[in-house]
Design an enzyme around this catalytic site. Structure first.
Site, PDB file in Angstrom:
ATOM      1  N   ASP A  12       0.877  -1.176   0.000  1.00 43.86           N
ATOM      2  CA  ASP A  12       0.000   0.000   0.000  1.00 43.86           C
ATOM      3  C   ASP A  12       0.918   1.232   0.000  1.00 43.86           C
ATOM      4  O   ASP A  12       2.142   1.106  -0.178  1.00 43.86           O
ATOM      5  CB  ASP A  12      -0.992  -0.038   1.182  1.00 43.86           C
ATOM      6  CG  ASP A  12      -0.319   0.169   2.539  1.00 43.86           C
ATOM      7  OD1 ASP A  12       0.934   0.270   2.600  1.00 43.86           O
ATOM      8  OD2 ASP A  12      -1.041   0.230   3.549  1.00 43.86           O
ATOM      9  N   HIS A 102       9.964 -23.666   9.317  1.00 46.31           N
ATOM     10  CA  HIS A 102       8.888 -24.357  10.038  1.00 46.31           C
ATOM     11  C   HIS A 102       7.512 -24.195   9.400  1.00 46.31           C
ATOM     12  O   HIS A 102       6.692 -25.108   9.477  1.00 46.31           O
ATOM     13  CB  HIS A 102       8.808 -23.853  11.482  1.00 46.31           C
ATOM     14  CG  HIS A 102       9.953 -24.324  12.328  1.00 46.31           C
ATOM     15  ND1 HIS A 102       9.960 -24.208  13.692  1.00 46.31           N
ATOM     16  CD2 HIS A 102      11.134 -24.916  11.995  1.00 46.31           C
ATOM     17  CE1 HIS A 102      11.088 -24.712  14.177  1.00 46.31           C
ATOM     18  NE2 HIS A 102      11.821 -25.129  13.164  1.00 46.31           N
ATOM     19  N   HIS A 137       7.045 -30.713  10.756  1.00 48.14           N
ATOM     20  CA  HIS A 137       6.562 -29.400  10.296  1.00 48.14           C
ATOM     21  C   HIS A 137       5.661 -29.559   9.076  1.00 48.14           C
ATOM     22  O   HIS A 137       4.690 -28.823   8.907  1.00 48.14           O
ATOM     23  CB  HIS A 137       7.739 -28.476   9.997  1.00 48.14           C
ATOM     24  CG  HIS A 137       8.590 -28.249  11.207  1.00 48.14           C
ATOM     25  ND1 HIS A 137       8.136 -27.536  12.291  1.00 48.14           N
ATOM     26  CD2 HIS A 137       9.832 -28.701  11.529  1.00 48.14           C
ATOM     27  CE1 HIS A 137       9.072 -27.538  13.231  1.00 48.14           C
ATOM     28  NE2 HIS A 137      10.105 -28.237  12.785  1.00 48.14           N
TER      29      HIS A 137
HETATM   30  C1  RB5 Z   1      -1.975   2.591   6.645  1.00 45.77           C
HETATM   31  O1  RB5 Z   1      -1.931   3.784   7.340  1.00 45.77           O
HETATM   32  C2  RB5 Z   1      -1.721   1.419   7.595  1.00 45.77           C
HETATM   33  O2  RB5 Z   1      -2.825   1.233   8.410  1.00 45.77           O
HETATM   34  C3  RB5 Z   1      -1.420   0.171   6.803  1.00 45.77           C
HETATM   35  O3  RB5 Z   1      -0.323   0.387   5.991  1.00 45.77           O
HETATM   36  C4  RB5 Z   1      -1.061  -1.071   7.596  1.00 45.77           C
HETATM   37  O4  RB5 Z   1      -0.078  -0.825   8.538  1.00 45.77           O
HETATM   38  C5  RB5 Z   1      -2.175  -1.866   8.112  1.00 45.77           C
HETATM   39  O5  RB5 Z   1      -1.996  -2.928   8.717  1.00 45.77           O
END
Ligand code: RB5
Length: 160
Positions: A12, A102, A137
């Site tokens: 993201d 594992h 495992h």
């Molecule tokens: C985005 O601000 C943040 O929430 C996202 O990158 C992440 O860490 C979520 O788990």
């Protein structure tokens, strides 16, 4: 000539900068890298990147995946909803080694707000260099697959 191992990478906005660095690192190590985005720091929802990468791995269109969000947690939670995915958040090299040895983790996740570029490279190398230990495992990983199969077929899970 041996075929290159394909790794799908995604992030993201909070993981974008680290994803770019990871992408270059993997390419320099000889892996074929598929960039599933994002391509800027514009706000983006981490489940979207997680789904793209996890589906590639689940369909065996990529051998492995790397996902990065702010913490590494959100992308792992989302990716683990996709059948066949074992995504592990590894913000240090010890976790990365055990995730490979594992848990046979097929997706590694990291936090762009947690680890820096140097740490991320070490973590990746530890995971990619780890060999699944098999044996007990393997049996445990098979149990994870069984839970997944039970859920997707609507069969009830063990109680108590
Ligand atoms: C985005 O601000 C943040 O929430 C996202 O990158 C992440 O860490 C979520 O788990």
């Amino acid at each position: 000539m041996t075929e290159k191992i394909r790794i799908a990478v995604g992030s993201d906005h909070a993981g974008f900068a680290l994803k770019e660095s990871v992408r270059h690192h993997l390419a320099s190590r000889g892996y074929e890298v598929e960039d599933c985005g994002v391509h800027s720091e514009q706000p983006a929802d981490y489940p979207d990147a997680a789904e793209k990468v996890a589906v590639r791995v689940s369909r065996h269109e990529a051998e492995r995946g790397v996902l990065i969000c702010g913490t590494g947690l959100g992308v792992a939670i989302a990716a683990n909803k996709v059948p066949g995915i074992r995504a592990a958040t590894c913000n240090n090299t010890l976790l990365a080694r055990f995730a490979g040895e594992h848990n046979d983790a097929n997706i590694l996740t990291m936090g762009g707000r947690i680890v820096d570029e140097v740490q991320a490279r070490r973590i990746l190398d530890a995971w990619l260099g780890a060999k699944f230990a098999g044996g007990r495992h393997e049996e445990r990983v098979q149990k994870i697959t069984k839970i997944e199969e039970q859920v997707s077929s609507g069969r009830s899970l063990k109680q108590g």
